[in-house]
Design a protein around this motif. Structure first.
Motif, mmCIF file in Angstrom:
data_model
loop_
_atom_site.group_PDB
_atom_site.id
_atom_site.type_symbol
_atom_site.label_atom_id
_atom_site.label_comp_id
_atom_site.label_asym_id
_atom_site.label_seq_id
_atom_site.Cartn_x
_atom_site.Cartn_y
_atom_site.Cartn_z
ATOM 1 N N THR A 119 -5.023 -1.250 -3.755
ATOM 2 C CA THR A 119 -3.921 -0.737 -4.561
ATOM 3 C C THR A 119 -4.254 -0.879 -6.039
ATOM 4 O O THR A 119 -5.012 -1.766 -6.447
ATOM 5 N N ASP A 129 1.920 2.475 -3.541
ATOM 6 C CA ASP A 129 0.856 2.516 -4.547
ATOM 7 C C ASP A 129 0.858 3.865 -5.246
ATOM 8 O O ASP A 129 0.031 4.743 -4.959
ATOM 9 N N SER A 174 0.813 -1.219 0.000
ATOM 10 C CA SER A 174 0.000 0.000 0.000
ATOM 11 C C SER A 174 0.841 1.261 0.000
ATOM 12 O O SER A 174 0.473 2.261 -0.628
ATOM 13 N N LYS A 177 -6.440 2.804 4.035
ATOM 14 C CA LYS A 177 -5.318 2.515 3.136
ATOM 15 C C LYS A 177 -4.013 3.062 3.720
ATOM 16 O O LYS A 177 -2.963 2.413 3.624
ATOM 17 N N GLY A 219 -0.728 0.938 4.689
ATOM 18 C CA GLY A 219 0.592 1.274 4.190
ATOM 19 C C GLY A 219 1.634 1.366 5.287
ATOM 20 O O GLY A 219 2.777 0.931 5.118
#
Length: 720
Positions: A125, A47, A44, A695, A699
């Motif tokens: 992603t 991305d 993530s 997200k 990450g």
């Protein structure tokens, strides 16, 4: 991108042509020397596109949309070239593209933008979405498909949504009895707004509709085919997504009667990699303008999309099983909005999500008149539950009350009859005959090198933990087997009372077929389920026992039907239990002849049974939506779940920066392995903020190389 140890830092490098190349350095492309590449990497925190230098040798083939190979973190990986640029913002040295895998521009700008939007909506992603959107390359298929390798048509930029009122096209226009251009209204003539819907498609407008189809085995396929025909007549492409291969075959048959063979293809997973890629390339290169397929087809590169349609959007087959777990209905709605295309959500019943779209004004309903519905719907009769069956002496042979028995017997005089069973197998759940304790596996988990004895059991001496999985029977003469570990437990005894005999708790489709075979000895019995799905049956008299979703289409419709064990569907611990039960019942009932008798073994006072009696799924869906809004469940709100090891879920909840309006429910244990699940709820307008926060937290965990994975799912189907 650099080759240093910190190569995973944000992209961006100096403009490659700023300084003269050193001896042995690659010569950059004469123009647009920077390639922005979406690297195939699921992490993530990485991305984003990365910049690479385009060498002069790849200047002609390194075009937007092609597959490339690049060096990333010291490894050679795949990627898609998104665009070419004059310069990069990075201050270091750019790595070169290693090679262009193929000059085929497989990733169009529209699909690239859609994939990015889907990834953002589902906290995923871009790499994960592109794996779903673009099938793996098959070199022989690529060479065999006619047309230039660089694609016969240039990729179109996505068109903005129309500025006009999107609801106007489905109101007014021709009446239901009038024709509308080539082919007429056909099946749509039975709907007051059907003719104007087709007219809007031909005039390149973008109506959005939620359609309640009339009962009929294949009528929906013909109506969808006419909508596709109208869209193609207007010069635009069409995309239709259906739940499974059986529905694809029905739609393809309807397409064959209205469309030219070279203008459409069917895309399904069982085609095989070569044939699937060959058909997908035909769509990409332009000869094909209409696609019908299962959920993977929602990303098909249809040229100038004018219609996105989905049939039976409540079927769980429309929910992707791979990250980031998108739903076909949501992807198609997002795609239609971005492309300015029409949207059609159809089914015999209606989901709460589709009802939400109607309630907000995003879509308009297409429904036939009540008189028309009543003339085509079956005659539904409720027959009570198990307590009534026990009192009915005439039903003992086949678990059927007298009203169901008579319906089957009378129906067999004129054709096939359908028996709908909610569970597959023979006896999928058994218990002790003496004390009714559910039967559990008394064998230890499989060990490396362990071998069962002659009776199929293993040595259970010692303190090794047991499997404790549920036992089931495959036939009336078989020994019980475990549904978890798969082994036979021939020496089973009840852990509570020591009894050795079993009784049925739940009866499956094969046992039902066996019982019906004894009750109707002169009638052939056919089964359709997981072990073998029948697509069609003839008009000859037969008993057809089918599980939900596997009901074959009878040649002239079924003469009668019985829906067994309503409690098995309605009693599930699922937010959508009532909605799903009604959907499955209506899908089965729609296969009957008009006015045929349908017996449902359920309490007539239940809302889902009442909706089936009246053939009124809309009122049921509206009530369901109102209840969910009051209780704070989707689709009235946006919700995400975090699932994983207890410590990992709690740590992620502590670190994630949720929107101020977010509510955290849980975490709570979900299994004996120590996994937990937490639910996060926000108002509908806060969905984007929730996805961004989740997200970001994923990450951070990926960058730290956290050992335990936390599964993030936005708007999942299985909340309970």
């Amino acid at each position: 991108m650099t080759h240093s140890d910190d190569a995973l830092l944000p992209l961006d490098a100096v403009r490659p042509a700023a300084a003269a190349p050193s001896k042995g350095a690659p010569v950059p492309a004469p123009s647009l020397p920077v390639a922005r590449v979406a690297v195939d990497n699921p992490l993530s925190h990485l991305d984003r596109p990365f910049d690479y230098l385009v060498p002069a040798s790849l200047h002609e083939t390194a075009q937007a949309g092609v597959r490339v190979r690049v060096r990333f973190a010291g490894k050679l990986v795949d990627g898609f070239l998104l665009e070419r640029a004059e310069e990069s913002e990075h201050t270091g040295k750019l790595a070169c593209l290693e090679r262009v895998v193929s000059p085929e521009r497989v990733l169009t700008p529209e699909i690239a933008g859609l994939a990015r939007a889907v990834a953002d909506r589902y906290a995923g992603t871009l790499a994960d979405v592109l794996r779903l959107a673009v099938p793996p390359r098959h070199a022989k298929a690529e060479a065999a498909v006619p047309g230039p390798a660089s694609s016969a048509r240039p990729p179109e930029e996505p068109r903005p949504a129309p500025a006009v009122d999107p609801h106007g096209p489905v109101t007014g226009g021709r009446s239901s009895g009038e024709t509308a251009g080539q082919g007429g209204a056909g099946e749509w003539g039975a709907y007051p707004m059907g003719g104007s819907f087709l007219e809007a498609l031909r005039e390149r407008r973008s109506p959005r509709a939620v359609w309640q189809a009339l009962p009929g085995a294949t009528g929906w396929a013909g109506a969808v085919a006419r909508a596709v025909r109208a869209t193609l007549d207007g010069g635009r492409g069409a995309l239709v997504v259906v739940p499974d291969g059986k529905d694809v075959a029905l739609a393809e048959t309807a397409f064959a009667g209205l469309l030219e063979p070279e203008t459409y293809v069917a895309l399904t997973a069982d085609l095989g990699p070569a044939e699937r890629y060959r058909r997908w390339l035909r769509v990409l290169r332009g000869p094909v303008r209409a696609v019908v397929g299962t959920r993977a087809a929602m990303f098909a590169p249809v040229p100038e999309l004018g219609l996105a349609a989905i049939w039976d959007d409540g079927d769980d087959l429309h929910a992707e099983r791979l990250a980031p777990y998108p739903h076909a209905r949501e992807v198609l709605a997002l795609r239609a909005h971005r492309a300015g295309a029409a949207m059609l959500i159809g089914g015999y019943s209606r989901t709460a999500e589709a009802t939400q779209l109607v309630a907000t004004g995003w879509a308009r309903p297409i429904v036939a008149a009540r008189q028309t519905i009543r003339s085509l719907a079956p005659r539904v009769k409720p027959a009570g539950e198990d307590a009534e069956l026990a009192k009915d002496q005439a039903a003992r042979a086949a678990r059927l009350p007298s009203v169901a028995w008579r319906a089957l017997r009378q129906g067999l005089e004129s054709g096939p009859v359908l028996v709908h069973v909610p569970r597959r197998g023979y006896l999928p759940a058994v218990s002790c005959q003496r004390c009714r304790t559910p039967a559990r596996c008394a064998l230890p988990p499989t060990r490396a090198g362990a071998r069962p004895g002659e009776n199929g059991t293993l040595d259970v001496s010692g303190s090794e933990p047991l499997c404790h999985g549920p036992l089931a029977l495959r036939s009336g003469h078989a020994a019980p087997y475990c549904r978890w570990c798969g082994r036979v437990d021939a020496g089973w005894r009840c852990s509570h009372c020591g009894g050795p005999r079993l009784r049925a708790m739940v009866i499956g489709a094969r046992r039902t077929a066996e019982e019906l075979g004894r009750a109707f000895p002169s009638v052939p019995v056919r089964t359709s389920g997981r072990d073998g799905v029948l697509a069609t049956v003839s008009a000859a008299r037969a008993l057809v026992v089918a599980t939900p979703g596997a009901e074959p289409v009878a040649e002239d419709g079924y003469a009668a039907a019985v829906l067994l064990d309503a409690w098995a569907l309605l009693g599930r611990a699922d937010l959508r239990a009532g909605e799903e039960a009604l959907r499955r019942w209506m899908n089965a009932a729609a296969l009957l002849r008009p006015g045929a008798e349908l017996v449902v073994l359920g309490d007539a006072a239940l809302p889902a049974v009442q909706a089936l009696l009246r053939w009124d799924p809309i009122t049921h869906a509206e009530r369901e939506l109102a209840d969910r809004a009051e209780l704070g469940f989707p689709p009235a709100v946006r919700m995400a779940t975090l699932t994983g090891a207890a410590a990992a879920v709690r740590q992620m909840l502590d670190e994630v920066r949720l929107p101020a309006e977010a509510q955290v429910l849980g975490p709570v244990p979900i299994d004996e392995a120590g996994r937990e699940r937490a639910m996060i709820r926000v108002p509908r307008g806060g969905g984007a903020g929730l996805a961004t926060a989740l997200k970001g937290a994923s990450g951070v965990r990926a960058a730290r190389k956290a050992p335990d994975v936390v599964r993030v799912s936005v708007d999942p189907l299985d909340l309970i």
